[in-house]
Design a protein around this motif. Structure first.
Motif, PDB file in Angstrom:
ATOM      1  N   PRO A  32       0.827  -1.212   0.000  1.00 48.60           N
ATOM      2  CA  PRO A  32       0.000   0.000   0.000  1.00 48.60           C
ATOM      3  C   PRO A  32       0.861   1.261   0.000  1.00 48.60           C
ATOM      4  O   PRO A  32       2.036   1.242   0.370  1.00 48.60           O
ATOM      5  N   VAL A  33       0.256   2.352  -0.398  1.00 43.32           N
ATOM      6  CA  VAL A  33       0.948   3.635  -0.417  1.00 43.32           C
ATOM      7  C   VAL A  33       1.232   4.069   1.027  1.00 43.32           C
ATOM      8  O   VAL A  33       0.381   3.949   1.900  1.00 43.32           O
ATOM      9  N   ASP A  34       2.440   4.529   1.279  1.00 40.53           N
ATOM     10  CA  ASP A  34       2.788   4.995   2.615  1.00 40.53           C
ATOM     11  C   ASP A  34       1.961   6.241   2.936  1.00 40.53           C
ATOM     12  O   ASP A  34       2.012   7.241   2.211  1.00 40.53           O
ATOM     13  N   PRO A  35       1.211   6.218   4.043  1.00 39.00           N
ATOM     14  CA  PRO A  35       0.246   7.298   4.294  1.00 39.00           C
ATOM     15  C   PRO A  35       0.895   8.647   4.541  1.00 39.00           C
ATOM     16  O   PRO A  35       0.269   9.684   4.283  1.00 39.00           O
ATOM     17  N   TRP A  36       2.135   8.663   5.034  1.00 37.54           N
ATOM     18  CA  TRP A  36       2.767   9.959   5.314  1.00 37.54           C
ATOM     19  C   TRP A  36       3.155  10.702   4.037  1.00 37.54           C
ATOM     20  O   TRP A  36       3.508  11.871   4.080  1.00 37.54           O
ATOM     21  N   LEU A  37       3.074   9.998   2.883  1.00 34.41           N
ATOM     22  CA  LEU A  37       3.376  10.657   1.613  1.00 34.41           C
ATOM     23  C   LEU A  37       2.189  11.465   1.089  1.00 34.41           C
ATOM     24  O   LEU A  37       2.335  12.202   0.114  1.00 34.41           O
ATOM     25  N   GLY A 161      -2.998   6.453  10.228  1.00 37.75           N
ATOM     26  CA  GLY A 161      -2.520   6.799   8.897  1.00 37.75           C
ATOM     27  C   GLY A 161      -3.168   8.015   8.277  1.00 37.75           C
ATOM     28  O   GLY A 161      -3.181   8.144   7.051  1.00 37.75           O
ATOM     29  N   VAL A 162      -3.700   8.927   9.104  1.00 39.66           N
ATOM     30  CA  VAL A 162      -4.350  10.132   8.596  1.00 39.66           C
ATOM     31  C   VAL A 162      -3.724  11.340   9.299  1.00 39.66           C
ATOM     32  O   VAL A 162      -3.634  11.370  10.527  1.00 39.66           O
ATOM     33  N   TRP A 163      -3.290  12.314   8.510  1.00 38.60           N
ATOM     34  CA  TRP A 163      -2.716  13.523   9.106  1.00 38.60           C
ATOM     35  C   TRP A 163      -3.765  14.272   9.922  1.00 38.60           C
ATOM     36  O   TRP A 163      -4.893  14.479   9.477  1.00 38.60           O
ATOM     37  N   GLN A 164      -3.373  14.676  11.120  1.00 39.59           N
ATOM     38  CA  GLN A 164      -4.212  15.526  11.975  1.00 39.59           C
ATOM     39  C   GLN A 164      -3.552  16.902  12.025  1.00 39.59           C
ATOM     40  O   GLN A 164      -2.460  17.057  12.577  1.00 39.59           O
ATOM     41  N   ARG A 171       1.404  19.155  12.112  1.00 39.79           N
ATOM     42  CA  ARG A 171       0.454  18.060  11.971  1.00 39.79           C
ATOM     43  C   ARG A 171       1.075  16.792  12.546  1.00 39.79           C
ATOM     44  O   ARG A 171       2.300  16.697  12.709  1.00 39.79           O
ATOM     45  N   LEU A 172       0.226  15.813  12.838  1.00 36.17           N
ATOM     46  CA  LEU A 172       0.719  14.549  13.370  1.00 36.17           C
ATOM     47  C   LEU A 172      -0.083  13.397  12.775  1.00 36.17           C
ATOM     48  O   LEU A 172      -1.220  13.555  12.337  1.00 36.17           O
ATOM     49  N   MET A 173       0.554  12.218  12.750  1.00 35.69           N
ATOM     50  CA  MET A 173      -0.070  11.016  12.222  1.00 35.69           C
ATOM     51  C   MET A 173       0.260   9.860  13.159  1.00 35.69           C
ATOM     52  O   MET A 173       1.434   9.626  13.476  1.00 35.69           O
ATOM     53  N   ILE A 174      -0.761   9.134  13.590  1.00 36.33           N
ATOM     54  CA  ILE A 174      -0.573   7.976  14.458  1.00 36.33           C
ATOM     55  C   ILE A 174      -0.650   6.705  13.616  1.00 36.33           C
ATOM     56  O   ILE A 174      -1.526   6.565  12.754  1.00 36.33           O
ATOM     57  N   LEU A 175       0.282   5.798  13.860  1.00 36.10           N
ATOM     58  CA  LEU A 175       0.354   4.524  13.135  1.00 36.10           C
ATOM     59  C   LEU A 175       0.243   3.380  14.140  1.00 36.10           C
ATOM     60  O   LEU A 175       0.666   3.505  15.293  1.00 36.10           O
ATOM     61  N   THR A 185       0.906   1.865  19.476  1.00 35.01           N
ATOM     62  CA  THR A 185       0.941   2.809  18.368  1.00 35.01           C
ATOM     63  C   THR A 185       2.276   3.552  18.378  1.00 35.01           C
ATOM     64  O   THR A 185       3.021   3.524  19.354  1.00 35.01           O
ATOM     65  N   CYS A 186       2.548   4.200  17.271  1.00 35.53           N
ATOM     66  CA  CYS A 186       3.677   5.123  17.176  1.00 35.53           C
ATOM     67  C   CYS A 186       3.197   6.382  16.464  1.00 35.53           C
ATOM     68  O   CYS A 186       2.046   6.461  16.035  1.00 35.53           O
ATOM     69  N   ILE A 187       4.077   7.387  16.338  1.00 34.85           N
ATOM     70  CA  ILE A 187       3.613   8.690  15.842  1.00 34.85           C
ATOM     71  C   ILE A 187       4.671   9.340  14.966  1.00 34.85           C
ATOM     72  O   ILE A 187       5.880   9.181  15.186  1.00 34.85           O
ATOM     73  N   ILE A 188       4.196  10.046  13.944  1.00 31.38           N
ATOM     74  CA  ILE A 188       5.020  10.947  13.131  1.00 31.38           C
ATOM     75  C   ILE A 188       4.521  12.367  13.377  1.00 31.38           C
ATOM     76  O   ILE A 188       3.318  12.640  13.277  1.00 31.38           O
ATOM     77  N   VAL A 189       5.429  13.254  13.718  1.00 31.42           N
ATOM     78  CA  VAL A 189       5.118  14.669  13.877  1.00 31.42           C
ATOM     79  C   VAL A 189       5.800  15.419  12.736  1.00 31.42           C
ATOM     80  O   VAL A 189       6.993  15.224  12.487  1.00 31.42           O
ATOM     81  N   ASP A 190       5.040  16.234  12.040  1.00 26.05           N
ATOM     82  CA  ASP A 190       5.563  17.006  10.911  1.00 26.05           C
ATOM     83  C   ASP A 190       5.402  18.495  11.231  1.00 26.05           C
ATOM     84  O   ASP A 190       4.282  18.988  11.428  1.00 26.05           O
TER      85      ASP A 190
END
Length: 524
Positions: A32-37, A161-164, A171-175, A185-190
């Motif tokens: 699947p497409v990486d959601p952070w992209l 997998g959805v940007w908040q 913005r942040l995304m929880i995986l 879970t883990c998290i990406i912060v942008d």
């Protein structure tokens, strides 16, 4: 595609089956497409002081991102896993004030070294409307909130997998975790196109698919977050076997973490989420046996194998200026250490306050009635599994308590026999500290407090890990606690004899002393 050891446990990733025109088969791995992209952002230059990352303790980081402050997993006071884990590092004196002044908090999962109710009680008294972000796990992260009586009113359950979007730049995304999707879970912060990845405790974060070349990556390193093998006895579980096993497991974990970091190539890496200690005197054996990895050792391994990655081993109150570090990784001004004389390691933990609270469950009225056993395990809802478990209530040294319960549960038909059945069956013997076990039973808590918290001792025959059993009692118990009020209404009152007695003495229906049942733990 099922693993056979442990039985009834994890599934491998599913493969897509395609049938060709000539009748042939192809097995395809889904990609699947990486959601952070989604909606990519071009990184903007960060000014000095614009993004600061402050380590507080264990898994708790404060991120200053422009005008916003975000905090990860605040465990700032009290124990975790009943009374088994205590903070190794002394949080900065203003840590609780920082938490209450944050703009939002991310809590990765329900384990009490990340979701700390003693800590959040302070938050509820000062900022009950603090925005708290959690993932949409199958077992709600805050499943125990009502029972805890901590009042928090702004919990945001976030799809994976959805940007908040927090503001124009943040913005942040929880995986979810690929091994424990029901919980971890883990998290990406942008921020302005600069990504911070926090894998927390995930065993296989996002199924192993993670962004490469993030600006800052942080994750766990220590190991030792399990009762195995320290709390096991009998059979092969000699001290020398445990020592060798622990040494091998820690080495494997260290290599795995190093390989993961090297494969993802972050600009900066920080090991955290492993700074706990088995500080209570009754757990000295666990403390001496449960050797953990050193963050310095992990960073040294990364520096040897991936010298272009800057590593950071933080102390409480240390600050990383991300903008300075990205412009010049060798710039010593990018990291500010705690002030000279700042306390790094805790040397007192208020043991009595928290242990006494657990032990208050011992005198609960429900335990005067042996019927609580059937009521509790019926509520728990685990059955149709060929396993017999002997449960023994003990003191802190895991010696049986004269007034404690000692009973068998046959999970094949959820019966409570006086001796082991004649049929072939798996067998567990679990010795539990009375105060912790009764607190778990009384409040409908998960057995992580017992197992991960080192509050029991376990023997098994045969030596097989029963994933279905442990997963149920550690993650799948009913969300609502047992209705002990209903139990007491349906139970005849206890007639207690005249004369003095010990408050911990148990009584049976006839009013005579209830002696522990003597269990025949061998088969008839």
């Amino acid at each position: 595609m099922k693993y056979v050891n442990p039985p009834d446990s994890f599934l491998q990733d599913e493969l897509e089956v395609e049938v060709s025109d000539d009748g042939g088969l192809r097995l395809l791995e889904l990609n699947p497409v990486d959601p952070w992209l989604a909606d990519p952002r071009t990184p903007l230059e960060l000014q000095e002081g614009e993004v600061k990352v402050t380590y507080l303790t264990h898994a708790c980081m404060e991120l200053q991102l422009g005008g916003k402050r975000l905090m990860f997993d605040p465990w700032l006071k009290g124990p975790a896993f009943a009374r088994g884990w205590w903070l190794l590092h002394e949080p900065p004196e203003d840590a609780l004030d920082r938490m209450c002044a944050a703009d939002l908090i991310y809590i990765s999962h329900m384990h009490s070294d990340h979701l700390s109710y003693p800590t959040l009680k302070v938050l509820s008294e000062r900022r009950p409307d603090m925005p708290i972000y959690v993932g949409d796990t199958s077992r709600p992260v805050f499943w125990y909130l009502e029972q805890s009586q901590v009042k928090l009113t702004n919990i945001n359950v976030t799809p994976f997998g959805v940007w908040q979007n927090i503001d124009d730049h943040l913005r942040l995304m929880i995986l979810m975790d690929g091994v424990h999707p029901e919980m971890d879970t883990c998290i990406i912060v942008d921020y302005k196109g600069h990504m911070i990845l926090n894998t927390v405790d995930c065993t296989r974060p996002n199924g192993g698919r993670l962004p490469h070349n993030v600006d800052l990556m942080m994750g766990d390193f220590a190991g030792g977050a399990s009762g195995f093998p320290m709390t096991f006895y009998g059979g092969k579980y000699t001290e020398s076997w445990k020592e060798q096993f622990i040494r091998n497991e820690r080495k494997k974990l260290l290599n795995y973490k190093s390989d993961l970091v090297r494969s993802l190539q972050p600009r900066i890496y920080c090991p955290f989420a492993g700074y706990f200690v088995e500080a209570h005197p009754s757990d000295r054996y666990i403390k001496d046996t449960n050797i953990k990895n050193s963050p310095v050792s992990l960073n040294e391994l990364i520096n040897r194998t991936a010298p272009d990655i800057k590593t950071w081993t933080p102390k409480p109150g240390a600050v990383l200026d991300l903008g300075l570090a990205l412009r010049d990784p060798s710039n010593s001004a990018a990291i500010t250490d705690p002030p000279a004389g700042a306390k790094i390691y805790k040397d007192s933990w208020e043991f009595s306050l928290y242990v006494d609270e657990l032990n208050r469950a011992i005198s609960s009225a429900i335990f005067k009635h042996p019927g609580w056993i059937q009521f509790y395990y019926t509520w728990a809802g685990f059955a149709n599994y060929n396993l017999v478990v002997r449960m023994v209530e003990t003191d802190d040294a895991f010696e049986p308590v004269a007034a404690g319960y000692d009973y068998l549960v046959d999970f094949l038909d959820l019966s409570f026999p006086s001796s082991r059945p004649d049929r072939e069956h798996s067998y567990l013997e679990i010795k539990n500290r009375m105060g912790v076990m009764r607190h778990v039973v009384l409040h409908g808590g998960l057995w992580d407090d017992l197992y991960i918290g080192f509050q029991n001792r376990i023997s098994r025959d045969p030596d097989v890990y029963h994933h279905k059993f442990w997963n149920h009692f550690q993650a799948e118990l009913p969300v609502r606690a047992p209705d002990w009020g209903l139990f007491l209404q349906r139970t005849p009152p206890v007639q207690e004899p005249d004369g003095p007695r010990d408050d911990q003495t148990l009584w049976n229906y006839s009013g005579s002393y209830l002696l522990p049942r003597i269990i025949n733990s061998t088969r008839n």
